[in-house]
Design an enzyme around this catalytic site. Structure first.
Site, mmCIF file in Angstrom:
data_model
loop_
_atom_site.group_PDB
_atom_site.id
_atom_site.type_symbol
_atom_site.label_atom_id
_atom_site.label_comp_id
_atom_site.label_asym_id
_atom_site.label_seq_id
_atom_site.Cartn_x
_atom_site.Cartn_y
_atom_site.Cartn_z
ATOM 1 N N ARG A 184 0.875 -1.178 0.000
ATOM 2 C CA ARG A 184 0.000 0.000 0.000
ATOM 3 C C ARG A 184 0.908 1.223 0.000
ATOM 4 O O ARG A 184 1.686 1.431 0.937
ATOM 5 C CB ARG A 184 -0.900 0.021 1.235
ATOM 6 C CG ARG A 184 -1.535 1.385 1.453
ATOM 7 C CD ARG A 184 -2.628 1.404 2.475
ATOM 8 N NE ARG A 184 -3.819 0.771 1.960
ATOM 9 C CZ ARG A 184 -5.039 0.953 2.471
ATOM 10 N NH1 ARG A 184 -5.211 1.769 3.494
ATOM 11 N NH2 ARG A 184 -6.084 0.339 1.956
ATOM 12 N N HIS A 205 -7.378 0.663 -6.375
ATOM 13 C CA HIS A 205 -7.590 -0.139 -5.158
ATOM 14 C C HIS A 205 -8.299 -1.438 -5.581
ATOM 15 O O HIS A 205 -9.470 -1.643 -5.291
ATOM 16 C CB HIS A 205 -8.448 0.664 -4.167
ATOM 17 C CG HIS A 205 -8.420 0.148 -2.767
ATOM 18 N ND1 HIS A 205 -7.665 -0.937 -2.364
ATOM 19 C CD2 HIS A 205 -9.077 0.571 -1.646
ATOM 20 C CE1 HIS A 205 -7.852 -1.142 -1.063
ATOM 21 N NE2 HIS A 205 -8.700 -0.249 -0.611
ATOM 22 N N GLN A 233 -10.246 -3.910 -3.173
ATOM 23 C CA GLN A 233 -11.493 -3.345 -2.676
ATOM 24 C C GLN A 233 -12.627 -3.579 -3.671
ATOM 25 O O GLN A 233 -13.700 -4.066 -3.317
ATOM 26 C CB GLN A 233 -11.315 -1.836 -2.437
ATOM 27 C CG GLN A 233 -12.562 -1.144 -1.940
ATOM 28 C CD GLN A 233 -12.947 -1.601 -0.546
ATOM 29 O OE1 GLN A 233 -12.147 -1.500 0.377
ATOM 30 N NE2 GLN A 233 -14.151 -2.121 -0.373
ATOM 31 N N ASP A 258 -17.159 7.159 -1.195
ATOM 32 C CA ASP A 258 -15.850 7.053 -0.542
ATOM 33 C C ASP A 258 -15.538 8.443 0.008
ATOM 34 O O ASP A 258 -16.233 9.421 -0.310
ATOM 35 C CB ASP A 258 -14.805 6.603 -1.586
ATOM 36 C CG ASP A 258 -13.395 6.444 -1.000
ATOM 37 O OD1 ASP A 258 -13.262 6.342 0.239
ATOM 38 O OD2 ASP A 258 -12.431 6.420 -1.795
ATOM 39 N N CYS A 309 -16.366 1.969 0.942
ATOM 40 C CA CYS A 309 -15.184 1.119 1.176
ATOM 41 C C CYS A 309 -14.667 1.273 2.598
ATOM 42 O O CYS A 309 -13.962 0.400 3.079
ATOM 43 C CB CYS A 309 -14.106 1.444 0.146
ATOM 44 S SG CYS A 309 -13.615 3.167 0.146
ATOM 45 N N ARG A 361 -13.612 -8.348 2.426
ATOM 46 C CA ARG A 361 -12.213 -8.074 2.053
ATOM 47 C C ARG A 361 -11.341 -9.268 2.405
ATOM 48 O O ARG A 361 -10.491 -9.693 1.633
ATOM 49 C CB ARG A 361 -11.690 -6.823 2.788
ATOM 50 C CG ARG A 361 -12.192 -5.495 2.266
ATOM 51 C CD ARG A 361 -11.653 -5.134 0.893
ATOM 52 N NE ARG A 361 -10.205 -5.070 0.840
ATOM 53 C CZ ARG A 361 -9.484 -4.024 1.225
ATOM 54 N NH1 ARG A 361 -10.071 -2.931 1.656
ATOM 55 N NH2 ARG A 361 -8.152 -4.027 1.139
#
Ligand code: CP
Ligand code: NVA
Length: 313
Positions: A105, A132, A135, A227, A267, A296
């Site tokens: 990340r 991402h 996700q 988001d 998310c 996830r």
């Protein structure tokens, strides 16, 4: 999986996406029944972070442990020599001698690409400024769980044209989901990404549309997705963005435009009262944000298994 890495959804063949989903279902069922499944015994995943995380870190760490492997958390800014300028090339080569896989990340998407290019082990993108993928694969899996289908589903993404929106472009285009992007002027996804996704969508029947008006964009949506308005690294812009984005909040009034059985997704982390209201987040008849967060782990276990496991059951 034909791909050795998971850097972006655009690289995945549709068969690989559904292979991930099939393995997710199988592994999730085993987990729910308490049946151990440890195909990664003796294997180590390096988890490189230069941004904060709750879900990604914990779901990868627990997921790797449940698969019988060892997850190693590595803070790029505090503990790795990258902090003192060690190159990605050298880091990728050294880590490839110790580890069986890497999850990263970070900010610059090209750093994740370089790790994959220079190293010899699978690399998984756990979020960059650009994409991402874990996700959005999870989000699509969650939509299948909730709706039983993907064809004809309309997702309205409302907010910033960020890494999550960019991954939605390719997730929708590849799987045939219809996507309404409702993004304030000046904050849209890059035109070249939109164009690339539109080209893919031509072959799958996915319809991707752009809206400036929130109510129009949410009309008849099955899923309303948002988001944060200021992503990690954009904290200084938060105040300005809160003003510019104020008409793009997911609240009760906006959702009156959605389809009858709409679901709300985020998310997470959420800034409650900013991009989404408490009332909407906590309306468990429609909000599936915590199922989404749970998934996830299940989806990533499937990804870890497919990329790092040598033998299937
Ligand atoms: N959704 C997500 O990636 O959450 P974290 O930033 O907590 O990992
Ligand atoms: N767009 C957000 C996603 C967090 C999971 C960010 O990059 O901060």
């Amino acid at each position: 999986m034909r791909n050795r890495h998971l850097i972006a959804i655009k690289h995945l063949h549709i068969d690989e996406i559904f292979e991930i989903f099939e393995e997710t279902k199988r592994i999730k069922d085993l987990t729910k029944k308490g049946i151990p499944f440890k195909p990664l015994e003796g294997k180590t995943l390096g988890m490189l972070f230069s941004k904060s995380s709750t879900r990604t870190r914990i779901s990868f760490e627990v997921g790797m442990y449940q698969l019988g492997g060892y997850p190693m958390y590595l803070d790029i800014k505090k503990s790795l020599q990258m902090r003192h300028g060690e190159s990605i090339y050298d880091t990728a080569n050294v880590l490839s001698r110790y580890l069986n896989g890497i999850m990263i990340r970070t900010y610059d998407h090209s750093d994740a690409e370089k790790l994959a290019e220079y190293g010899t082990i699978p690399v998984i993108n756990g979020l960059t400024d650009l994409f991402h993928p874990c996700q959005i694969l999870t989000d699509i899996y969650t939509i299948i769980e909730k709706f039983g289908i993907l064809g004809g589903i309309r997702v309205a993404f409302i907010g910033d044209g960020n890494n999550v929106a960019n991954s939605w472009l390719f997730g929708a285009a590849k799987t045939g989901i219809n996507l309404n992007l409702i993004i304030p002027e000046g904050y849209e996804c890059k035109p070249e990404l939109l164009e690339e996704a539109q080209q893919i969508a031509k072959n799958t029947g996915s319809v991707i549309q752009i809206f400036n008006n929130a109510a129009e964009g949410v009309k008849d949506a099955d899923v309303v997705y948002t988001d944060v308005w200021a992503s990690m690294g954009q904290e200084e812009e938060a105040e300005k963005r809160n003003e510019i984005f104020s008409k793009f909040q997911v609240n009760r009034a906006l959702l009156e435009n959605a389809s009858k059985n709409y679901k709300v997704m985020h998310c997470l982390p959420a800034h409650r009262g900013v991009e989404i209201t408490d009332e909407v987040m906590d309306d468990m008849a429609h909000s599936i944000v915590f199922d989404q967060a749970e998934n996830r782990m299940h989806v990533q276990k499937a990804i870890l298994y497919l990329l790092m496991g040598e033998f299937k059951l």
